[in-house]
Enzyme design. Structure first.
Site, PDB file in Angstrom:
ATOM      1  N   LYS A 160       0.824  -1.213   0.000  1.00  0.00           N
ATOM      2  CA  LYS A 160       0.000   0.000   0.000  1.00  0.00           C
ATOM      3  C   LYS A 160       0.857   1.261   0.000  1.00  0.00           C
ATOM      4  O   LYS A 160       0.628   2.187  -0.785  1.00  0.00           O
ATOM      5  CB  LYS A 160      -0.923   0.001   1.231  1.00  0.00           C
ATOM      6  N   ASN A 161       1.841   1.315   0.871  1.00  0.00           N
ATOM      7  CA  ASN A 161       2.596   2.564   1.008  1.00  0.00           C
ATOM      8  C   ASN A 161       3.497   2.850  -0.194  1.00  0.00           C
ATOM      9  O   ASN A 161       3.791   3.995  -0.483  1.00  0.00           O
ATOM     10  CB  ASN A 161       3.395   2.571   2.313  1.00  0.00           C
ATOM     11  N   ARG A 211      -2.992  10.063   4.627  1.00  0.00           N
ATOM     12  CA  ARG A 211      -1.670  10.619   4.890  1.00  0.00           C
ATOM     13  C   ARG A 211      -0.917  10.871   3.580  1.00  0.00           C
ATOM     14  O   ARG A 211      -0.253  11.892   3.418  1.00  0.00           O
ATOM     15  CB  ARG A 211      -0.915   9.608   5.772  1.00  0.00           C
ATOM     16  N   CYS A 222      -3.909   8.045  10.094  1.00  0.00           N
ATOM     17  CA  CYS A 222      -4.226   7.485  11.411  1.00  0.00           C
ATOM     18  C   CYS A 222      -3.698   8.393  12.511  1.00  0.00           C
ATOM     19  O   CYS A 222      -2.616   8.970  12.391  1.00  0.00           O
ATOM     20  CB  CYS A 222      -3.587   6.108  11.555  1.00  0.00           C
ATOM     21  N   ARG A 250       1.977  14.220  13.395  1.00  0.00           N
ATOM     22  CA  ARG A 250       2.623  13.798  12.149  1.00  0.00           C
ATOM     23  C   ARG A 250       2.912  15.024  11.297  1.00  0.00           C
ATOM     24  O   ARG A 250       2.238  15.286  10.307  1.00  0.00           O
ATOM     25  CB  ARG A 250       1.745  12.770  11.430  1.00  0.00           C
ATOM     26  N   PRO A 251       3.929  15.786  11.691  1.00  0.00           N
ATOM     27  CA  PRO A 251       4.246  17.011  10.956  1.00  0.00           C
ATOM     28  C   PRO A 251       4.787  16.706   9.559  1.00  0.00           C
ATOM     29  O   PRO A 251       5.181  15.568   9.278  1.00  0.00           O
ATOM     30  CB  PRO A 251       5.336  17.665  11.813  1.00  0.00           C
ATOM     31  N   ILE A 252       4.805  17.735   8.700  1.00  0.00           N
ATOM     32  CA  ILE A 252       5.426  17.550   7.377  1.00  0.00           C
ATOM     33  C   ILE A 252       6.535  18.588   7.173  1.00  0.00           C
ATOM     34  O   ILE A 252       6.840  18.965   6.055  1.00  0.00           O
ATOM     35  CB  ILE A 252       4.392  17.580   6.224  1.00  0.00           C
ATOM     36  N   ASP A 253       7.107  19.036   8.304  1.00  0.00           N
ATOM     37  CA  ASP A 253       8.142  20.070   8.218  1.00  0.00           C
ATOM     38  C   ASP A 253       9.347  19.641   7.371  1.00  0.00           C
ATOM     39  O   ASP A 253       9.944  20.445   6.659  1.00  0.00           O
ATOM     40  CB  ASP A 253       8.592  20.479   9.634  1.00  0.00           C
ATOM     41  N   ASP A 274       4.794  -0.137  12.031  1.00  0.00           N
ATOM     42  CA  ASP A 274       3.491  -0.620  11.554  1.00  0.00           C
ATOM     43  C   ASP A 274       3.219  -2.073  11.943  1.00  0.00           C
ATOM     44  O   ASP A 274       2.125  -2.580  11.697  1.00  0.00           O
ATOM     45  CB  ASP A 274       3.393  -0.466  10.022  1.00  0.00           C
ATOM     46  N   ILE A 331       9.035   5.703  16.928  1.00  0.00           N
ATOM     47  CA  ILE A 331       8.658   6.495  15.740  1.00  0.00           C
ATOM     48  C   ILE A 331       7.464   7.420  16.026  1.00  0.00           C
ATOM     49  O   ILE A 331       7.519   8.612  15.758  1.00  0.00           O
ATOM     50  CB  ILE A 331       8.332   5.585  14.529  1.00  0.00           C
ATOM     51  N   ARG A 384      -8.652   0.455   4.984  1.00  0.00           N
ATOM     52  CA  ARG A 384      -7.716   1.399   4.376  1.00  0.00           C
ATOM     53  C   ARG A 384      -6.450   0.697   3.903  1.00  0.00           C
ATOM     54  O   ARG A 384      -5.784   1.169   2.991  1.00  0.00           O
ATOM     55  CB  ARG A 384      -7.329   2.486   5.392  1.00  0.00           C
TER      56      ARG A 384
HETATM   57  C1  UD1 Z   1       5.027   6.288   6.622  1.00  0.00           C
HETATM   58  C2  UD1 Z   1       3.944   5.252   6.457  1.00  0.00           C
HETATM   59  C3  UD1 Z   1       3.480   4.739   7.811  1.00  0.00           C
HETATM   60  C4  UD1 Z   1       4.668   4.268   8.652  1.00  0.00           C
HETATM   61  C5  UD1 Z   1       5.769   5.332   8.700  1.00  0.00           C
HETATM   62  C6  UD1 Z   1       7.031   4.849   9.386  1.00  0.00           C
HETATM   63  C7  UD1 Z   1       2.853   5.944   4.419  1.00  0.00           C
HETATM   64  C8  UD1 Z   1       1.655   6.537   3.779  1.00  0.00           C
HETATM   65  N1  UD1 Z   1       2.849   5.852   5.740  1.00  0.00           N
HETATM   66  O1  UD1 Z   1       4.430   7.374   7.316  1.00  0.00           O
HETATM   67  O2  UD1 Z   1       2.585   3.675   7.589  1.00  0.00           O
HETATM   68  O3  UD1 Z   1       4.219   4.030   9.971  1.00  0.00           O
HETATM   69  O4  UD1 Z   1       6.120   5.734   7.365  1.00  0.00           O
HETATM   70  O5  UD1 Z   1       7.515   3.706   8.767  1.00  0.00           O
HETATM   71  O6  UD1 Z   1       3.782   5.513   3.752  1.00  0.00           O
HETATM   72  N2  UD1 Z   1       8.444  13.414  10.892  1.00  0.00           N
HETATM   73  C9  UD1 Z   1       8.705  14.727  11.200  1.00  0.00           C
HETATM   74  N3  UD1 Z   1       8.593  15.646  10.192  1.00  0.00           N
HETATM   75  C10 UD1 Z   1       8.243  15.323   8.919  1.00  0.00           C
HETATM   76  C11 UD1 Z   1       7.982  13.969   8.622  1.00  0.00           C
HETATM   77  C12 UD1 Z   1       8.096  13.032   9.639  1.00  0.00           C
HETATM   78  O7  UD1 Z   1       9.030  15.064  12.322  1.00  0.00           O
HETATM   79  O8  UD1 Z   1       8.176  16.199   8.066  1.00  0.00           O
HETATM   80  C13 UD1 Z   1       8.569  12.391  11.958  1.00  0.00           C
HETATM   81  C14 UD1 Z   1       7.248  11.688  12.251  1.00  0.00           C
HETATM   82  O9  UD1 Z   1       6.457  12.398  13.165  1.00  0.00           O
HETATM   83  C15 UD1 Z   1       7.740  10.371  12.801  1.00  0.00           C
HETATM   84  C16 UD1 Z   1       9.021  10.115  12.010  1.00  0.00           C
HETATM   85  O10 UD1 Z   1       9.427  11.378  11.497  1.00  0.00           O
HETATM   86  O11 UD1 Z   1       8.087  10.508  14.157  1.00  0.00           O
HETATM   87  C17 UD1 Z   1       8.886   9.134  10.869  1.00  0.00           C
HETATM   88  O12 UD1 Z   1       7.789   9.495  10.068  1.00  0.00           O
HETATM   89  P1  UD1 Z   1       7.714   9.144   8.517  1.00  0.00           P
HETATM   90  O13 UD1 Z   1       8.725   8.088   8.194  1.00  0.00           O
HETATM   91  O14 UD1 Z   1       7.734  10.402   7.755  1.00  0.00           O
HETATM   92  O15 UD1 Z   1       6.282   8.510   8.438  1.00  0.00           O
HETATM   93  P2  UD1 Z   1       5.137   8.777   7.392  1.00  0.00           P
HETATM   94  O16 UD1 Z   1       5.726   9.077   6.040  1.00  0.00           O
HETATM   95  O17 UD1 Z   1       4.133   9.696   7.967  1.00  0.00           O
END
Ligand code: UD1
Length: 430
Positions: free
Chosen positions: A22-23, A93, A117, A122-125, A305, A327, A397
């Site tokens: 899926k991812n 997401r 979820c 879950r920031p995107i910074d 996961d 994580i 999902r």
């Molecule tokens: C993806 C997966 C999710 C999985 C996760 C970790 C998808 C759609 N989702 O989520 O199923 O649990 O990888 O393997 O593929 N973070 C920041 N800033 C950012 C981005 C991330 O601080 O801009 C932090 C997150 O809060 C978290 C860590 O980095 O603590 C890892 O997150 P990330 O690997 O980005 O997870 P997702 O892409 O959201």
């Protein structure tokens, strides 16, 4: 009021096939709009998040032809709008991948802020930081991420944190930026590699995916391709734990055993048997298992996961296990539900201390998120008596035909819509 009703106690036995990841698929679908040629994507999982994303790219003008449940043809040449927002896309997401894809191709994107979820903040910074480093201006307004660049330029990016989403997103935009980009401290998950392979099949120049340094040479345009998505590591892992928790024996086909090593290693450590074949793993358990400690980590570490499914397995093992979630900070919300079934788990911040019990007893529980939902279903299948799991929309999902696959393995599970159907199932199964 869709829910699963389960009568636990059967050992799961038999064979099942794992679907596409899926991812990986979510990122690949977003990336597929970056070319004006037709791309064909195979081994697509037919799950809710995928269908939401397909609908979103169709809404902005891409031509989406669903050849069958697992194959789609996409043509991005008809895209007339770089603004993506609807009530469904706000809930997933992976909508964030459309920012990287649209910004790379059109140098402009307006995409609803991602949902997903509730497993922590879950920031995107990191995504935004990467786009800005390539010369884009990125603002957040009216619930949208608005990114724009006159020119997108290759650059050197060091990721403060290992992030799957940010690595893939930056890689997509950089694949169409001018010049070279280097991403350091990149995520190494199998789906990062799969997306890089897909982009390369369309003509991108990406090297190093799967290591912590990814090098990208931007190209002006992509061509067509036909691509088959890798098997879903987490779906496979979920069935591996289902085999162990029910003391069953399952041949899990269409997997890449290497991607499952962290899970296999832990299951073997607690006393389960895992036999690897070229593209299958056979997982079985005959006796009560032992305890262990687990810390979730980026790949190749133990995947977050798989944390809830593994917790269910350890809650039935002999002795005390400790799980550290490194994580996401809010990923133990299923513990209250599991406690209703007799589990003994204490949560302190990001750590869960699990004192194994001999068995669970069925209860009415609700799924707090996707993976925890699957974990509670496994708990129900190994419990004595009846369990109902509600809020199973989460499970749809990410799992295709979850209950059908479990039934195929001998699990007594039924999708029901009301109390009457629950009563009917209980009467029928006894
Ligand atoms: C993806 C997966 C999710 C999985 C996760 C970790 C998808 C759609 N989702 O989520 O199923 O649990 O990888 O393997 O593929 N973070 C920041 N800033 C950012 C981005 C991330 O601080 O801009 C932090 C997150 O809060 C978290 C860590 O980095 O603590 C890892 O997150 P990330 O690997 O980005 O997870 P997702 O892409 O959201």
């Amino acid at each position: 009021m869709e829910q699963y009703v389960i009568k636990g106690g059967n050992r799961l036995n038999g064979e099942i096939e794992i679907g596409g990841a899926k991812n990986a698929a979510l990122a690949i679908l977003a990336a597929s709009i970056m070319t004006d040629e037709t791309v064909t994507i195979e081994n697509l999982p037919n799950v809710r998040d995928i269908n939401v994303l397909l609908q979103a790219i169709e809404e902005i003008g891409a031509k989406v032809e669903r050849v069958d449940a697992h194959k789609v043809k996409i043509n991005g040449s008809f895209i007339r709008d770089v603004s993506v927002d609807n009530e469904f896309i706000r809930r997933i997401r992976a909508s964030y991948y459309l920012i990287g894809a649209l910004l790379g191709k059109y140098k402009k994107a307006e995409v609803a802020l991602p949902g997903g979820c509730d497993i922590g903040s879950r920031p995107i910074d990191l995504h935004i930081k990467g786009f800005r480093a390539m010369g884009a201006t990125v603002d957040i307004a009216h619930g949208l991420v608005i990114a724009e660049a006159e020119r997108l330029s290759g650059t050197h990016i060091y990721m403060d944190k290992v992030s799957v989403g940010a690595t893939i997103n930056i890689m997509m935009a950089a694949a169409m930026a001018e010049g070279k980009t280097v991403i350091e401290n990149a995520a190494k998950e199998p789906h990062v590699v799969d997306v890089a392979n897909f982009l390369n099949s369309m003509g991108a120049k990406i090297r190093g995916a799967g290591t912590d340094v990814i090098r990208i040479k931007g190209v002006e345009r992509f061509g067509d391709c036909q691509y088959s998505i890798i098997p879903d590591q987490i779906e496979a892992g979920t069935f591996m734990t289902a085999a162990v928790a029910t003391k069953g024996d399952i041949m899990i086909k269409n997997v890449i055993p290497k991607h499952l090593e962290a899970i296999s290693a832990k299951l073997i450590e607690i006393g389960a048997e895992v036999v690897e074949f070229d593209d299958a793993v056979r997982v079985s358990a005959t006796k009560r298992l032992e305890s262990t400690n687990i810390k979730t980590l980026p790949y190749p570490g133990f995947p977050t996961d798989m944390q809830p499914q593994m917790a269910v397995t350890l809650a039935l093992s002999n002795g005390t296990s400790v799980i550290s979630e490194s994580i996401f900070e809010n990923r133990f919300r299923y513990v209250d539900e599991l406690t209703k079934m007799g589990a003994t788990i204490q949560v302190d911040g990001r750590t869960a201390i699990i004192s194994g019990v001999e068995g669970f007893t069925g209860a009415d529980v609700h799924a707090p998120d996707l993976r925890a939902g699957a974990a509670l279903v496994i708990a129900g299948l190994s419990a004595k008596g009846f369990t109902t799991v509600s809020d199973i929309g989460y499970i749809y999902r990410g799992y295709e035909q979850f209950e059908q696959k479990l039934k195929q393995l001998g699990g007594e599970i039924q999708l029901v819509n009301n109390e009457k159907e629950v009563a009917k199932f209980k009467l029928k199964i006894g």
